[in-house]
Write an enzyme that holds these catalytic residues in place. Structure first.
Site, PDB file in Angstrom:
ATOM      1  N   LYS A 297       0.775  -1.297   0.087  1.00  0.00           N
ATOM      2  CA  LYS A 297       0.000   0.098   0.043  1.00  0.00           C
ATOM      3  C   LYS A 297       0.835   1.190   0.108  1.00  0.00           C
ATOM      4  O   LYS A 297       1.818   1.556   0.850  1.00  0.00           O
ATOM      5  CB  LYS A 297      -0.792  -0.103   1.250  1.00  0.00           C
ATOM      6  CG  LYS A 297      -1.612   1.211   1.460  1.00  0.00           C
ATOM      7  CD  LYS A 297      -2.377   1.052   2.589  1.00  0.00           C
ATOM      8  CE  LYS A 297      -3.278   2.216   2.664  1.00  0.00           C
ATOM      9  NZ  LYS A 297      -4.266   2.133   3.997  1.00  0.00           N
ATOM     10  N   GLU A 301      -3.481   7.211   2.180  1.00  0.00           N
ATOM     11  CA  GLU A 301      -3.659   7.311   3.771  1.00  0.00           C
ATOM     12  C   GLU A 301      -2.546   7.362   4.590  1.00  0.00           C
ATOM     13  O   GLU A 301      -2.484   6.916   5.642  1.00  0.00           O
ATOM     14  CB  GLU A 301      -4.652   6.096   3.964  1.00  0.00           C
ATOM     15  CG  GLU A 301      -5.884   6.006   3.620  1.00  0.00           C
ATOM     16  CD  GLU A 301      -6.999   4.926   4.122  1.00  0.00           C
ATOM     17  OE1 GLU A 301      -6.454   3.979   4.637  1.00  0.00           O
ATOM     18  OE2 GLU A 301      -8.129   5.013   3.876  1.00  0.00           O
ATOM     19  N   ASP A 374     -14.944   2.469  -1.117  1.00  0.00           N
ATOM     20  CA  ASP A 374     -14.308   1.591  -0.114  1.00  0.00           C
ATOM     21  C   ASP A 374     -15.312   0.277   0.640  1.00  0.00           C
ATOM     22  O   ASP A 374     -15.725   0.837   1.636  1.00  0.00           O
ATOM     23  CB  ASP A 374     -13.572   2.439   0.993  1.00  0.00           C
ATOM     24  CG  ASP A 374     -12.745   1.934   1.878  1.00  0.00           C
ATOM     25  OD1 ASP A 374     -12.387   0.583   1.673  1.00  0.00           O
ATOM     26  OD2 ASP A 374     -12.494   2.388   3.021  1.00  0.00           O
ATOM     27  N   GLU A 402     -16.131  -4.338   7.795  1.00  0.00           N
ATOM     28  CA  GLU A 402     -15.864  -2.949   8.208  1.00  0.00           C
ATOM     29  C   GLU A 402     -17.189  -1.999   8.020  1.00  0.00           C
ATOM     30  O   GLU A 402     -17.363  -1.115   8.915  1.00  0.00           O
ATOM     31  CB  GLU A 402     -14.754  -2.185   7.449  1.00  0.00           C
ATOM     32  CG  GLU A 402     -14.318  -0.789   7.852  1.00  0.00           C
ATOM     33  CD  GLU A 402     -13.087  -0.182   6.917  1.00  0.00           C
ATOM     34  OE1 GLU A 402     -12.627  -0.820   6.445  1.00  0.00           O
ATOM     35  OE2 GLU A 402     -12.931   0.886   7.130  1.00  0.00           O
TER      36      GLU A 402
HETATM   37  C1  GCV Z   1      -5.519  -0.826   6.175  1.00  0.00           C
HETATM   38  C2  GCV Z   1     -10.439   1.835   4.730  1.00  0.00           C
HETATM   39  C3  GCV Z   1      -9.926   1.436   6.239  1.00  0.00           C
HETATM   40  C4  GCV Z   1      -8.502   1.336   6.656  1.00  0.00           C
HETATM   41  C5  GCV Z   1      -7.694   0.535   5.533  1.00  0.00           C
HETATM   42  C6  GCV Z   1      -7.825   0.999   4.251  1.00  0.00           C
HETATM   43  C7  GCV Z   1      -7.173   0.254   3.136  1.00  0.00           C
HETATM   44  O1  GCV Z   1      -9.858   3.232   4.596  1.00  0.00           O
HETATM   45  O2  GCV Z   1     -10.895   1.907   6.901  1.00  0.00           O
HETATM   46  O3  GCV Z   1      -8.324   0.703   8.049  1.00  0.00           O
HETATM   47  O4  GCV Z   1      -6.291   0.389   6.116  1.00  0.00           O
HETATM   48  O5  GCV Z   1      -9.290   1.044   4.174  1.00  0.00           O
HETATM   49  O6  GCV Z   1      -7.837  -0.673   2.498  1.00  0.00           O
HETATM   50  O7  GCV Z   1      -5.983   0.612   3.243  1.00  0.00           O
END
Ligand code: GCV
Length: 709
Positions: A297, A301, A374, A402
């Site tokens: 990743k 973020e 997402d 989630e």
């Molecule tokens: C692992 C969303 C989730 C994050 C996650 C992110 C991702 O934003 O809330 O917790 O991080 O996706 O898939 O990288």
């Protein structure tokens, strides 16, 4: 007499110890409770012969003994000399003497065939490799568990997708990001010396549904996992998982060369950085010769990535791909990127990645979340599918719920997965489904993959909610064969997990198959999305507008105002629709013909807008929210009726969780309708339950310790 009593009480204790707590997942192997079938199975298989000694063949033998002794409730002899009615398992090579005419295909495919040779009846499980035999073994056991006939078998099966992976978002301190089933099953502290039985059962469960790889750690990665002591731990896990055909992968932190390598930069074009990754890859492969590769990743973020050095995703991915290539490794580079400055988060991944098509090395896959935002209860398919013909795209689904009620809501996700896989991208004309992009067939890629963000934790039943197990199960089954229907998969799972009683199967299936639409309706009907509470993502908060970045705020997505509601992604708005092929665009472009499911994904429409049902948008919204609540009531009602058919422990657990789900569905309905009513100014239609609290009451609720955040 005293001896008998002692024996009886021991038996009782043994029985109690084996209470149904969900630990055994779909591999319970309880005695077949249909006598005729039991007799016929016992006749067909009286002994086992396993050819070959490899660790994987050892796993085959162990599973056959465990499964058959349990299911047939008898002692099945393991023999070196197959006699009449022996079950024979071995690779094609090991069984060359049998001169089988049919052949399994591919390295992981299997053949199960009933055959009479020299007057003796055999059931034969074979594959080109031991892994194929293992998959065939689990398939045969599934046939017994689901009460299928086994006297005249002729099954050839090959996985459609090459990499079938779980992605654990597990941190090294065992906290699982977005995990709702306890802490991580990986006990990094006691590894590599302590091998928890759970690791083996995890491997069995995955192999039973064809999952052949696992990324052990969170994509928000900690570079420590790449240090020597941790690589020893990873190697220990790899050793446990290997016999079950499972390779380990690691999420790699892009800035690891700085953090653990003491370099000044992580620039992918810097020679020292490149050498650092090459040396790291060598070190890993010395310990784990079949290491799968890295998942990354980057520049998402807050995670580090090549853009921090003015480079692009291909530069970053290729640098790592070059490091693992000599060892047969791959890099899975995530396309989950979005920029707070952009006017529509929907468009970001496409904008950043399509210009890079054709620029990635051969051993790179780009992993794309199923939808453009997402993991929402419903999303249109990501426009990247079909838009990068020269790059193998890997699917990322989320098993951990989630945005789907987390560990407390019963949501069977196979219909969601299928909806995406079956969607037509029209990239090469009609019938260019997402599934064909993913399995590599549309653009003739040899690499292909599907990943599910794991929902597994150390809770006794693995997934927190018992029905979460079905999502793990479904991911594996669909990655193996996406042509299976949600219903087929649910049926298999129910029969193995609960009962083969047709009435029980029918009721649970009804619950499962209605659950996805239920969650869409009580959370985000008609194409609403991302209107949950910030941070924890549990429960509704459509008013939220104070997140650190606007594209984390619900108001950014629903855009409710006095004139209407929804995100205009047509040419008059952000024109995200442009990222789809014209045939797809046409489906969504007109608010009068766009299906209700996606209306507010693509249009800002007036509260009075006439829906396909004839209702106004406002009334339809009320109707859908109520429908969601009613569906959960129906699920509860069905479950109650199963009381005498399900063991008390599992029955009660699900009963309590359904009650929470029902409360939550009402909460979602009340909050969303009260809040949106402040814009629509329209009354609730007659005959609908009215909210029992004010909007202010709901706005004051706080969830400071909601899990998984
Ligand atoms: C692992 C969303 C989730 C994050 C996650 C992110 C991702 O934003 O809330 O917790 O991080 O996706 O898939 O990288």
């Amino acid at each position: 007499m005293r001896k008998t009593l002692l024996l009886l009480s021991l038996l009782c204790v043994a029985h109690l110890l084996h209470a149904e707590d969900g630990y055994d997942l779909w591999l319970r192997y309880n005695r077949i409770d249909n006598n005729d079938l039991l007799i016929s199975y016992r006749k067909t298989i009286t002994a086992i012969h396993v050819a070959g000694q490899s660790p994987t063949m050892g796993a085959v033998k162990k599973e056959l003994e465990l499964g058959l002794n349990g299911l047939l409730d008898t002692h099945i002899a393991v023999t070196n000399k197959p006699a009449n009615n022996t079950l024979i398992a071995g690779t094609l090579e090991a069984l060359a003497d049998l001169k089988l005419e049919d052949k399994p295909t591919g390295p992981e495919g299997f053949l199960i065939v009933s055959k009479v040779i020299d007057g003796k009846h055999y059931t034969i499980i074979t594959g080109n490799t031991a892994a194929g035999v293992l998959y065939g073994t689990f398939h045969l056991l599934r046939l017994l568990q689901t009460h299928q006939p086994i006297e005249k078998l002729h099954i050839i099966s090959t996985p459609r997708v090459k990499l079938r992976l779980l992605n654990h978002w597990d941190n090294l301190n065992r906290y699982v990001e977005r995990g709702y089933a306890g802490i991580s099953i990986w006990n990094w502290h006691t590894l590599p010396d302590y091998i928890d039985d759970r690791y083996i059962d995890y491997a069995r469960a995955n192999a039973s549904v064809g999952i052949n790889g696992t990324v052990l750690n969170n994509v928000n990665a900690n570079a420590t996992v790449l240090t020597a002591p941790y690589l020893q731990k990873v190697a220990a896990l790899a050793n446990v998982l290997r016999p079950y055909g499972i390779r380990v992968y690691l999420s790699a932190r892009f800035s690891a060369p700085i953090e653990i390598g003491r370099l000044k930069t992580a620039d992918p074009l810097n020679d020292t950085v490149r050498q650092w990754w090459q040396a790291k890859a060598k070190e890993i492969y010395q310990l784990i010769p079949d290491f799968g590769g890295f998942l990354v990743k980057a520049n998402s973020e807050g995670q580090p990535g090549p853009q921090s050095y003015g480079r692009n995703h291909a530069d970053g991915a290729n640098m790592m791909a070059d490091a693992v290539a000599p060892f047969g490794g791959i890099v899975i580079w995530r396309a989950f990127v979005y920029d707070p400055q952009a006017n529509d988060r929907f468009k970001q991944a496409y904008a950043e990645f399509t210009p890079l098509d054709g620029k990635f090395r051969k051993n790179v896959l780009v992993q794309v979340k199923n939808g453009p935002i997402d993991f929402q209860p419903r999303e249109p398919f990501s426009p990247l599918f079909g838009a990068m013909p020269q790059t193998p795209l890997m699917m990322e689904f989320q098993l951990t719920q989630e945005y789907l009620g987390q560990g407390t809501h019963l949501v069977y996700e196979a219909p969601l997965f299928k909806e995406v896989l079956d969607a037509d991208t029209h990239a090469k004309g009609p019938n260019s489904t997402v599934a064909k992009v993913i399995d590599g067939s549309l653009y003739e890629h040899t690499l292909s993959g599907i990943a599910g963000v794991s929902n597994v934790g150390n809770e006794r039943n693995w997934t927190g909610h018992l029905f979460g197990q079905a999502n793990w199960y479904a991911l594996g089954r669909l990655a193996w064969d996406y042509n299976l229907t949600s219903e087929q998969i649910a049926t298999e799972w129910i029969r193995q997990t609960f009962s083969n009683n047709p009435a029980v199967v029918a009721s649970i299936k009804e619950i499962m198959l209605s659950s996805r639409e239920a969650v869409v309706n009580y959370m985000t009907p008609l194409g609403l999305h991302h209107i949950m509470g910030n941070g924890h993502h549990y429960g509704p908060a459509p008013w939220s507008n104070k997140a650190p970045r606007p594209d984390w705020d619900p108001v950014y997505y629903h855009k409710a105002d006095a004139t209407g509601i929804g995100f205009d992604r047509t040419a008059s708005g952000t024109n995200a629709l442009e990222q789809y092929q014209p045939a797809v665009r046409k489906l969504y472009a007109d608010s009068n013909t766009c299906s209700d499911q996606y209306l507010l994904w693509f249009h800002h429409v007036s509260w009075q807008h006439k829906m396909h049902s004839g209702r106004t948008l406002w009334n339809e919204l009320c109707h859908k929210y109520q429908q969601g609540v009613d569906s959960v009531s129906a699920m509860q009602h069905r479950w109650e009726q199963l009381k005498s058919h399900i063991d008390p422990e599992r029955f009660h657990q699900v009963q309590m969780l359904l009650a929470i789900q029902h409360k939550d569905a009402i909460w979602w309905r009340n909050v969303c309708l009260l809040y949106f009513q402040t814009f629509s100014k329209m009354p609730f239609p007659a005959n609908y339950e009215k909210p029992d609290h004010t909007l202010e009451y709901y706005q004051q609720q706080r969830f400071p310790y909601a899990p998984g955040n």
